[in-house]
Motif scaffolding. Sequence first.
Motif, short mmCIF file in Angstrom:
data_model
loop_
_atom_site.label_atom_id
_atom_site.label_comp_id
_atom_site.label_asym_id
_atom_site.label_seq_id
_atom_site.Cartn_x
_atom_site.Cartn_y
_atom_site.Cartn_z
N ALA A 1 1.02 -1.01 0.24
CA ALA A 1 -0.19 -0.16 -0.49
C ALA A 1 0.88 1.05 -0.05
O ALA A 1 1.93 1.52 0.35
CB ALA A 1 -0.64 -0.05 1.22
N LEU A 2 0.72 2.42 -0.59
CA LEU A 2 1.22 3.48 -1.01
C LEU A 2 0.13 4.56 -0.14
O LEU A 2 -1.56 4.38 -0.11
CB LEU A 2 1.13 4.09 -1.83
N SER A 3 0.24 5.59 0.22
CA SER A 3 -0.07 6.54 1.65
C SER A 3 0.56 7.71 1.16
O SER A 3 1.73 7.80 1.11
CB SER A 3 -0.42 6.36 2.56
N PHE A 4 -0.23 9.13 1.05
CA PHE A 4 0.08 10.32 1.73
C PHE A 4 -1.08 10.86 2.08
O PHE A 4 -2.31 11.36 2.28
CB PHE A 4 -0.15 11.16 0.70
N PHE A 5 0.27 11.49 3.42
CA PHE A 5 -0.96 12.41 4.52
C PHE A 5 -0.19 13.97 3.89
O PHE A 5 1.21 13.78 4.66
CB PHE A 5 -1.13 11.39 5.83
N TYR A 6 -0.98 14.65 4.80
CA TYR A 6 -0.70 15.92 5.91
C TYR A 6 -1.08 16.18 7.13
O TYR A 6 -2.48 15.81 6.67
CB TYR A 6 -1.31 17.79 4.12
N ASN A 7 -0.76 17.05 7.89
CA ASN A 7 -0.88 17.03 9.07
C ASN A 7 -0.67 18.47 9.16
O ASN A 7 0.21 18.85 9.00
CB ASN A 7 -0.01 16.19 10.14
N SER A 8 -1.01 19.05 10.73
CA SER A 8 -1.01 19.81 10.97
C SER A 8 -1.00 20.21 13.29
O SER A 8 -2.82 19.49 13.15
CB SER A 8 -1.75 21.38 10.28
N VAL A 9 0.16 20.85 13.49
CA VAL A 9 -0.38 20.43 14.82
C VAL A 9 0.18 22.04 15.02
O VAL A 9 0.64 22.89 14.93
CB VAL A 9 0.54 19.77 15.45
N SER A 10 -0.92 22.73 16.16
CA SER A 10 -0.20 24.17 16.46
C SER A 10 -0.97 24.22 18.12
O SER A 10 -1.89 23.36 18.49
CB SER A 10 -1.44 25.19 16.16
N ILE B 1 1.61 29.92 20.45
CA ILE B 1 3.58 30.08 20.11
C ILE B 1 3.84 28.75 18.57
O ILE B 1 4.37 29.91 19.17
CB ILE B 1 3.34 28.80 21.51
N LEU B 2 3.22 27.85 18.76
CA LEU B 2 4.69 27.46 17.93
C LEU B 2 2.67 26.51 17.29
O LEU B 2 2.24 26.58 17.18
CB LEU B 2 4.85 26.55 18.12
N SER B 3 3.35 26.06 15.51
CA SER B 3 2.80 25.17 15.15
C SER B 3 3.25 24.43 13.81
O SER B 3 4.70 25.05 13.44
CB SER B 3 2.07 26.13 13.65
N PHE B 4 3.38 23.31 13.75
CA PHE B 4 3.60 22.44 13.44
C PHE B 4 3.08 21.97 11.55
O PHE B 4 2.53 20.92 11.69
CB PHE B 4 4.87 21.37 13.62
N ASN B 5 3.66 22.22 10.26
CA ASN B 5 3.03 21.63 8.71
C ASN B 5 3.34 20.29 8.82
O ASN B 5 4.74 21.04 8.25
CB ASN B 5 2.59 22.41 8.64
N SER B 6 3.58 19.23 8.79
CA SER B 6 3.87 18.16 8.21
C SER B 6 3.36 17.16 6.99
O SER B 6 2.36 16.94 6.99
CB SER B 6 4.41 17.47 8.74
N THR B 7 4.05 16.64 5.47
CA THR B 7 3.90 15.56 4.81
C THR B 7 4.26 14.77 5.45
O THR B 7 5.30 14.88 5.43
CB THR B 7 4.00 16.11 3.87
N SER B 8 3.29 13.04 4.75
CA SER B 8 4.63 12.16 4.79
C SER B 8 3.84 10.97 3.45
O SER B 8 2.31 11.57 3.34
CB SER B 8 3.80 11.22 6.32
N ASP C 1 9.16 11.66 5.27
CA ASP C 1 8.44 12.85 6.48
C ASP C 1 9.02 13.90 6.15
O ASP C 1 10.25 14.12 6.20
CB ASP C 1 8.34 12.93 8.10
N SER C 2 8.17 15.56 5.46
CA SER C 2 8.63 16.38 5.38
C SER C 2 7.90 17.79 6.00
O SER C 2 6.83 17.08 6.74
CB SER C 2 9.34 17.35 4.17
N GLY C 3 8.54 18.61 6.77
CA GLY C 3 7.81 19.89 7.99
C GLY C 3 8.84 20.93 7.80
O GLY C 3 9.33 21.25 7.74
N ARG D 1 11.52 7.84 8.37
CA ARG D 1 10.74 7.35 9.47
C ARG D 1 10.37 5.62 8.83
O ARG D 1 10.06 5.03 8.15
CB ARG D 1 9.36 8.23 9.22
N LEU D 2 10.35 4.86 9.75
CA LEU D 2 10.93 3.50 10.11
C LEU D 2 9.11 2.69 11.01
O LEU D 2 9.47 3.45 12.51
CB LEU D 2 11.51 3.22 10.30
#
Length: 201
Positions: A93-102, A106-113, A134-136, A164-165
């Motif tokens: 299986a192959l997957s692509f996700f976008y995530n955001s946490v804030s 104070i801070l925010s972190f956006n990432s793709t996987s 992963d990149s962010g 990431r493993l």
Amino acid sequence: DPLGLVSAVPPSIGLHVRVYNNIVQPVCPMFTAALEGQSFNYLTIPVLQVEKGLPFNVDVAVRGMAYGVFMFYGAGVQWTAFKSFLFGVPDVALSFFYNSVSAADILSFNSTSLAATVSVGLPIIKPYITAAYDSGMLTVADTLLRERGIPLSTLEGKFSGGTRLEIGLNLQPLPFIYANACYGLSVYGNTGFSGSVGLRF
């Protein structure tokens, strides 16, 4: 396993509970500030994920949570490129996700996987291994950096990207119930444990 077009009405719903150990050390003081001085070694994030099966072994998903000053949301797609119907022959299986946490302002972190997963179907239990890239981008309030005495140079490039493993088990004791447990090592230098339970229709 892919949900399939007719198996997701209503869509399958999973409540994912994730526990991360030693989450990105340079950011710990920032999360501590966001939690109004509370220190921690583990960060537990319960995430509600809703999935919908589409044709051609494609699933789409949205997920999110909000707690106090924290907000997390994400979305993604998974394609089961190869589905085996033979015992012991792996699925791919192959997957692509976008995530955001804030955390407030104070801070925010956006990432793709982007990830590839190989799994082997056994009775009830399905072990798997995932390799991901992963990149962010981390954004932190300048005032917090100054207050905490954290040089910007300690963060530059820390979250630019890497591998990431994960290894884990998918469990399906009944056709409409599934569970998951996994252990992972990320490019950011932290290990993570995660688990989930859910229903599929």
